[in-house]
Design an enzyme around this catalytic site. Structure first.
Site, PDB file in Angstrom:
ATOM      1  N   GLN A   1     -65.963 -10.834  24.809  1.00 45.82           N
ATOM      2  CA  GLN A   1     -65.605 -11.389  23.388  1.00 45.82           C
ATOM      3  C   GLN A   1     -65.088 -12.910  23.786  1.00 45.82           C
ATOM      4  O   GLN A   1     -64.721 -13.756  22.461  1.00 45.82           O
ATOM      5  CB  GLN A   1     -64.550 -10.752  22.867  1.00 45.82           C
ATOM      6  CG  GLN A   1     -64.966  -9.297  22.100  1.00 45.82           C
ATOM      7  CD  GLN A   1     -63.682  -8.406  21.673  1.00 45.82           C
ATOM      8  OE1 GLN A   1     -62.728  -9.042  21.429  1.00 45.82           O
ATOM      9  NE2 GLN A   1     -64.245  -7.427  21.380  1.00 45.82           N
TER      10      GLN A   1
ATOM     11  N   HIS B   1     -60.194  -9.558  22.548  1.00 50.09           N
ATOM     12  CA  HIS B   1     -59.110  -9.849  21.563  1.00 50.09           C
ATOM     13  C   HIS B   1     -58.574 -11.239  21.620  1.00 50.09           C
ATOM     14  O   HIS B   1     -57.246 -11.276  22.126  1.00 50.09           O
ATOM     15  CB  HIS B   1     -58.111  -8.740  21.226  1.00 50.09           C
ATOM     16  CG  HIS B   1     -58.879  -7.551  20.829  1.00 50.09           C
ATOM     17  ND1 HIS B   1     -57.956  -6.279  20.597  1.00 50.09           N
ATOM     18  CD2 HIS B   1     -60.176  -6.964  20.743  1.00 50.09           C
ATOM     19  CE1 HIS B   1     -58.722  -5.306  20.103  1.00 50.09           C
ATOM     20  NE2 HIS B   1     -60.061  -5.638  20.133  1.00 50.09           N
TER      21      HIS B   1
ATOM     22  N   TYR C   1     -60.863   4.343  19.388  1.00 48.51           N
ATOM     23  CA  TYR C   1     -62.326   4.570  19.527  1.00 48.51           C
ATOM     24  C   TYR C   1     -62.575   5.953  20.284  1.00 48.51           C
ATOM     25  O   TYR C   1     -63.718   6.448  19.614  1.00 48.51           O
ATOM     26  CB  TYR C   1     -62.949   3.418  20.624  1.00 48.51           C
ATOM     27  CG  TYR C   1     -62.668   2.138  19.816  1.00 48.51           C
ATOM     28  CD1 TYR C   1     -63.274   1.729  18.601  1.00 48.51           C
ATOM     29  CD2 TYR C   1     -61.907   1.010  20.453  1.00 48.51           C
ATOM     30  CE1 TYR C   1     -63.149   0.425  18.042  1.00 48.51           C
ATOM     31  CE2 TYR C   1     -61.744  -0.128  20.063  1.00 48.51           C
ATOM     32  CZ  TYR C   1     -62.389  -0.281  18.869  1.00 48.51           C
ATOM     33  OH  TYR C   1     -62.114  -1.642  18.263  1.00 48.51           O
TER      34      TYR C   1
ATOM     35  N   TYR D   1     -46.487  -7.432  10.693  1.00 51.49           N
ATOM     36  CA  TYR D   1     -47.630  -6.905  10.114  1.00 51.49           C
ATOM     37  C   TYR D   1     -48.083  -5.510  10.843  1.00 51.49           C
ATOM     38  O   TYR D   1     -49.016  -4.839  10.329  1.00 51.49           O
ATOM     39  CB  TYR D   1     -48.591  -7.994   9.873  1.00 51.49           C
ATOM     40  CG  TYR D   1     -48.527  -9.046   8.994  1.00 51.49           C
ATOM     41  CD1 TYR D   1     -48.927  -8.635   7.621  1.00 51.49           C
ATOM     42  CD2 TYR D   1     -47.558  -9.907   9.282  1.00 51.49           C
ATOM     43  CE1 TYR D   1     -48.427  -9.663   6.580  1.00 51.49           C
ATOM     44  CE2 TYR D   1     -47.069 -10.707   8.111  1.00 51.49           C
ATOM     45  CZ  TYR D   1     -47.429 -10.552   6.827  1.00 51.49           C
ATOM     46  OH  TYR D   1     -47.025 -11.530   5.922  1.00 51.49           O
TER      47      TYR D   1
ATOM     48  N   GLU E   1     -58.017  -5.093   8.211  1.00 51.12           N
ATOM     49  CA  GLU E   1     -57.219  -5.473   7.349  1.00 51.12           C
ATOM     50  C   GLU E   1     -57.136  -6.704   6.531  1.00 51.12           C
ATOM     51  O   GLU E   1     -57.811  -7.782   7.582  1.00 51.12           O
ATOM     52  CB  GLU E   1     -55.508  -5.418   7.804  1.00 51.12           C
ATOM     53  CG  GLU E   1     -55.132  -4.076   8.304  1.00 51.12           C
ATOM     54  CD  GLU E   1     -53.674  -4.087   8.838  1.00 51.12           C
ATOM     55  OE1 GLU E   1     -53.133  -3.016   9.086  1.00 51.12           O
ATOM     56  OE2 GLU E   1     -53.161  -5.177   8.944  1.00 51.12           O
TER      57      GLU E   1
END
Length: 362
Positions: free
Chosen positions: A82, A144, A255, A244, A234
């Site tokens: 990523q 991430h 997963y 949050y 979200e």
């Protein structure tokens, strides 16, 4: 566990009841293609075209006619899994100073970080490039990073940061900048009015992997989307200093199917405006403010990587209303931007192209 299942069922049922067709006839046209995993788009002023980033590290100028020119001087990026080159945003005074900001992953497999650099765009070259901010702590692996940016009216810069996947507990630790929305000056310093004196860059926390970020200019409301695990993507309205929830509360599971948390809510933790079960893998986010497509005005446009589509979310009422997907997309949607003429630019990551959504002919 029973309460969790009931809440998830209610969410799915509510989404089905609230979903409605919100799109008149539209046209989809290709602006440019041939990109290698495009990630972000910024529209240049005065009909000068666009800047497009590619995750492996490319930055390109695209003319209004779709001609592509590579830009040199881009910093080296950590482009595995990523990681890579993420967002590009223009300085609020770009027309006078030609300054842009890049967010990207820097470092190595064993030690990497989300990074922000500032540079001057001179034709097809970046000059005076300097790193203004590096997220701490460093992390291992390629998961991430977050990497979206947006400016507030006061000239401060917001940066979304993922929690690194393997360090998800850091999202609840204010001393770590992982799993946060950060706020800084354009030179990478901590504003004095950020909410935490002991965590000077942290604006909000408890985030997983936020990859959509927009500021509503008239109200300065901050909207952010973030990836959940398996379920629980979200849409959040961000308030300074708020928590949050990730990973203490979540509407998703791991997963493997394992429970991450038995809780979907807790005192002192914010609820999302809406969430998706199953996941759509939320990505780019835009606020539509034009009259060109009146049925979309005031709605948030959310791209989906897994769902391979764009949906509109009406947040004007007590409950968020999610539209049916826009028709005509086939690949992973990485970015969504409203353009100055009222059309919508969408990055199809898989097809390696940028397309334009506009109102269909009568």
């Amino acid at each position: 566990m029973l309460l969790r299942l009931i809440k998830t069922f209610v969410c799915i049922l509510s989404s089905a009841l609230l979903t409605h067709v919100a799109h008149a006839d539209i046209e989809i046209q290709t602006i440019a293609e041939g990109f290698d995993t495009p990630w972000s788009l910024a529209e240049l002023p005065n009909n000068q075209g666009f800047l497009v980033t590619e995750r492996p590290g490319g930055l390109h100028h695209v003319s209004r006619e779709g001609e592509i020119q590579s830009i040199s001087g881009v910093p080296n990026v950590f482009a595995k899994r990523q990681g890579g080159l993420f967002d590009v945003v223009l300085h609020p005074n770009f027309e006078a100073n030609n300054v842009i900001f890049l967010a990207y992953a820097a470092g190595s497999e064993d030690s990497n970080r989300t990074t922000v650099a500032k540079a001057t765009l001179m034709g097809s070259e970046l000059t005076d490039l300097s790193v203004i901010f590096e997220v701490t702590p460093n992390k291992k692996g390629g998961g991430h990073f977050g990497g979206r940016m947006a400016f507030l009216d006061d000239g401060t810069l917001l940066l979304s940061v993922g929690e690194g996947y393997t360090l998800r507990e850091d999202a609840q630790k204010k001393e770590s900048q992982l799993g946060k929305l950060l706020r800084m000056t354009e030179t990478g310093e901590a504003p004095a009015d950020n909410p935490f004196t002991d965590a000077p860059f942290v604006y909000s926390y408890g985030h997983r992997n936020p990859q959509g970020l927009i500021v509503d200019a008239p109200t300065q409301t901050i909207w952010m989307t973030e990836h959940g695990p398996k379920g629980g993507d979200e849409l959040n309205q961000i308030t300074a200093g708020k928590n949050y929830g990730w990973p203490a509360i979540t509407y998703g599971v791991d997963y493997s199917g394992a429970i991450i948390s038995p809780f979907t809510e807790a005192p002192g933790m914010e609820q999302p405006v809406t969430y998706w079960v199953p996941s759509i893998a939320t990505s780019g986010l835009a606020l539509y403010t034009s009259d060109a497509m009146p049925e979309l005005k005031g709605k948030l446009l959310v791209g989906g990587l897994k769902s391979k589509n764009v949906v509109a979310v009406d947040v004007s009422g007590d409950e968020a209303l999610v539209s049916e997907p826009f028709p005509g997309f086939e690949g992973r949607i990485r970015d969504v931007r409203m353009l100055n003429d009222g059309s919508i630019a969408v990055i199809d990551e898989e097809a390696g192209k940028v397309v334009r959504i506009s109102a269909g002919a009568d």
